[in-house]
Write a protein that holds these residues in place. Structure first.
Motif, short mmCIF file in Angstrom:
data_model
loop_
_atom_site.label_atom_id
_atom_site.label_comp_id
_atom_site.label_asym_id
_atom_site.label_seq_id
_atom_site.Cartn_x
_atom_site.Cartn_y
_atom_site.Cartn_z
N ARG A 36 0.82 -1.22 0.00
CA ARG A 36 0.00 0.00 0.00
C ARG A 36 0.85 1.27 0.00
NH1 ARG A 36 -3.77 0.00 4.91
NH2 ARG A 36 -4.28 1.94 3.87
N TYR A 37 2.14 1.13 -0.34
CA TYR A 37 3.06 2.26 -0.21
C TYR A 37 3.94 2.39 -1.46
CZ TYR A 37 1.55 1.53 4.52
OH TYR A 37 0.76 1.36 5.62
N ARG A 38 4.39 3.61 -1.72
CA ARG A 38 5.46 3.87 -2.66
C ARG A 38 6.68 4.20 -1.80
NH1 ARG A 38 4.81 1.67 -7.24
NH2 ARG A 38 6.35 3.08 -8.17
N PHE A 39 7.86 3.99 -2.35
CA PHE A 39 9.10 4.14 -1.60
C PHE A 39 10.00 5.12 -2.33
CE2 PHE A 39 13.03 1.98 0.27
CZ PHE A 39 12.77 2.39 1.55
N TYR A 40 10.53 6.09 -1.62
CA TYR A 40 11.29 7.18 -2.21
C TYR A 40 12.67 7.30 -1.59
CZ TYR A 40 6.74 8.61 -3.96
OH TYR A 40 5.53 8.63 -4.59
N THR A 41 13.60 7.83 -2.37
CA THR A 41 14.88 8.26 -1.84
C THR A 41 14.86 9.78 -1.79
OG1 THR A 41 17.29 8.29 -2.10
CG2 THR A 41 16.00 8.19 -4.13
N VAL A 42 15.41 10.31 -0.73
CA VAL A 42 15.53 11.76 -0.58
C VAL A 42 17.02 12.10 -0.67
CG1 VAL A 42 15.05 13.75 0.88
CG2 VAL A 42 13.48 11.79 0.90
N ARG A 43 17.41 12.62 -1.83
CA ARG A 43 18.80 13.01 -2.10
C ARG A 43 19.79 11.86 -1.89
NH1 ARG A 43 16.39 16.80 1.02
NH2 ARG A 43 17.49 16.03 2.87
N ASP A 44 19.31 10.63 -1.98
CA ASP A 44 20.12 9.43 -1.71
C ASP A 44 20.69 9.43 -0.30
OD1 ASP A 44 19.53 8.45 -4.22
OD2 ASP A 44 21.44 9.05 -5.10
N GLU A 45 20.05 10.18 0.62
CA GLU A 45 20.49 10.24 2.01
C GLU A 45 19.66 9.34 2.91
OE1 GLU A 45 20.30 14.34 3.17
OE2 GLU A 45 21.58 14.98 1.51
N PRO A 47 15.49 7.07 2.95
CA PRO A 47 14.27 6.75 2.21
C PRO A 47 13.02 7.18 2.97
CG PRO A 47 14.90 4.84 3.46
CD PRO A 47 15.91 5.94 3.78
N GLY A 48 11.90 7.09 2.28
CA GLY A 48 10.63 7.37 2.92
C GLY A 48 9.50 6.61 2.26
N LEU A 49 8.61 6.12 3.09
CA LEU A 49 7.37 5.48 2.63
C LEU A 49 6.32 6.55 2.40
CD1 LEU A 49 6.77 2.70 5.32
CD2 LEU A 49 7.43 2.32 2.96
N HIS A 50 5.41 6.29 1.47
CA HIS A 50 4.25 7.16 1.32
C HIS A 50 3.07 6.30 0.92
CE1 HIS A 50 1.69 10.46 -0.10
NE2 HIS A 50 2.31 11.10 0.88
N PRO A 51 1.96 6.40 1.67
CA PRO A 51 0.79 5.57 1.35
C PRO A 51 0.13 6.01 0.05
CG PRO A 51 0.27 7.10 3.12
CD PRO A 51 1.73 7.25 2.83
N VAL A 52 -0.37 5.04 -0.72
CA VAL A 52 -1.07 5.32 -1.97
C VAL A 52 -2.35 4.49 -2.04
CG1 VAL A 52 0.98 6.01 -3.28
CG2 VAL A 52 0.33 3.60 -3.20
N ALA A 53 -3.31 4.97 -2.80
CA ALA A 53 -4.59 4.26 -2.97
C ALA A 53 -4.44 3.07 -3.92
CB ALA A 53 -5.65 5.22 -3.49
N SER A 54 -3.52 3.17 -4.89
CA SER A 54 -3.26 2.06 -5.81
C SER A 54 -1.83 2.14 -6.29
CB SER A 54 -4.23 2.13 -7.00
OG SER A 54 -4.01 3.31 -7.74
N GLY A 55 -1.32 1.03 -6.81
CA GLY A 55 0.04 1.01 -7.33
C GLY A 55 1.11 0.88 -6.27
#
Length: 128
Positions: A36-45, A47-55
């Motif tokens: 239920r999440y997308r996963f991001y890198t912030v400046r390659d320093e 990561p962070g999860l972010h909830p999404v409705a789909s995908g």
């Protein structure tokens, strides 16, 4: 002493630069989020999860049993301002505290979606 579960997926993982903030916590084991999440890198320093409705994807990490004191005094003060404390759903349907990307942080410069990269450790190894 009251404890809670804390899911970590970045620098607080075993061997990471923030893992010492979990001193006194007990590693329960490896786990994944529900998809239920997308996963991001912030400046390659970090990561962070972010909830999404789909995908969404299942993001790998570790779950710790942590006291409120360790959470309040050691871990949370060292978390980046782009993240905030939340409750997430794990793959087994249970819940856990975790850090997530603040809504406004997802669109900041230097933030990239790495959901398809297999987690933070795999991502770091691929860019090394």
């Amino acid at each position: 002493m009251t404890t809670v579960r804390m899911f970590v997926n970045g620098q607080a993982l075993s061997g990471g630069s923030l893992n010492d903030a979990l001193e006194g916590a007990r590693l329960i084991g490896e786990a994944k989020t529900a998809p239920r999440y997308r996963f991001y890198t912030v400046r390659d320093e970090f990561p962070g999860l972010h909830p999404v409705a789909s995908g969404g994807v299942a993001v790998p990490g570790e779950v710790y049993e942590v006291s409120y004191e360790v959470l309040r005094e050691k871990l949370l003060p060292r978390e980046p301002s782009e993240l905030e404390l939340t409750v997430i759903e794990l793959e087994d349907g249970s819940g856990s505290f975790s850090m997530k990307m603040r809504d406004e942080s997802v669109s900041l410069p230097g933030v990239s979606d790495i959901s398809d990269r297999g987690g933070w450790i795999a991502y770091l190894e691929a860019i090394a």
